[in-house]
Design a protein around this motif. Structure first.
Motif, short mmCIF file in Angstrom:
data_model
loop_
_atom_site.label_atom_id
_atom_site.label_comp_id
_atom_site.label_asym_id
_atom_site.label_seq_id
_atom_site.Cartn_x
_atom_site.Cartn_y
_atom_site.Cartn_z
N VAL A 45 0.86 -1.39 0.03
CA VAL A 45 0.09 -0.13 -0.21
C VAL A 45 0.87 1.25 -0.06
CG1 VAL A 45 -1.59 1.54 1.51
CG2 VAL A 45 -1.96 -0.90 1.12
N HIS A 46 1.88 1.34 0.75
CA HIS A 46 2.69 2.33 0.99
C HIS A 46 3.59 2.52 0.05
CE1 HIS A 46 0.94 4.26 4.60
NE2 HIS A 46 0.88 2.87 5.05
N ALA A 47 3.92 1.52 -0.87
CA ALA A 47 4.89 1.69 -2.01
C ALA A 47 4.21 2.34 -3.20
CB ALA A 47 5.39 0.09 -2.47
N PHE A 48 2.94 1.92 -3.44
CA PHE A 48 2.05 2.09 -4.52
C PHE A 48 1.58 3.84 -4.36
CE2 PHE A 48 0.17 -2.31 -5.74
CZ PHE A 48 1.14 -2.42 -6.64
N PHE A 49 1.29 4.14 -3.16
CA PHE A 49 0.61 5.35 -2.72
C PHE A 49 1.28 6.26 -2.01
CE2 PHE A 49 -2.58 2.10 -3.69
CZ PHE A 49 -2.92 2.26 -4.82
N ASP A 50 1.38 7.67 -2.05
CA ASP A 50 1.91 8.48 -1.05
C ASP A 50 0.79 8.72 -0.11
OD1 ASP A 50 0.21 10.50 -1.82
OD2 ASP A 50 1.90 11.39 -3.06
N ASN A 51 0.99 9.33 1.04
CA ASN A 51 0.18 9.59 2.16
C ASN A 51 -0.91 10.69 1.73
OD1 ASN A 51 1.24 7.84 4.00
ND2 ASN A 51 2.42 9.42 5.14
N ARG A 52 -0.78 11.55 0.99
CA ARG A 52 -1.54 12.54 0.61
C ARG A 52 -2.75 11.91 -0.30
NH1 ARG A 52 0.99 17.21 -1.44
NH2 ARG A 52 1.24 17.82 0.56
N TYR A 53 -2.33 10.84 -1.28
CA TYR A 53 -3.15 10.20 -2.07
C TYR A 53 -4.12 9.17 -1.29
CZ TYR A 53 -5.17 7.65 -6.12
OH TYR A 53 -5.90 7.14 -7.09
#
Length: 90
Positions: A45-53
């Motif tokens: 999850v954290h590899a695919f998407f940044d926290n803002r997204y």
């Protein structure tokens, strides 16, 4: 215990904040609800998407599950043995 994303039976799960803590801390609001997921799903999850997204677009379990990239990953990971070490891909 079952991972709420991939549904694999796991020995240990991690808590994933549906709205990243960084976002709630900055706004000085209560932490968001969490889901219990395996470390492979959490890392992916954290590899695919940044926290803002994540905060804006994938802030529920259903939204996370229905994202095309996650769906493809979940389809694959759900067939893997729970003790298998999984590599994270960006």
């Amino acid at each position: 215990m079952k991972c709420e994303l991939c549904k694999r039976e796991m020995e240990r799960l991690t808590a994933h904040h549906l709205i990243p803590r960084q976002t709630t801390k900055r706004k000085k609001v209560e932490p968001s609800p969490t889901i219990n997921i395996c470390s492979a799903c959490h890392r992916q999850v954290h590899a695919f998407f940044d926290n803002r997204y994540l905060a804006k677009h994938l802030n529920t379990l259903d939204k996370l599950k229905s994202d095309p990239k996650m769906r493809k990953f979940l389809n694959w990971i759900s067939k893997q043995q729970s003790n298998k070490k999984v590599r994270v891909r960006r």
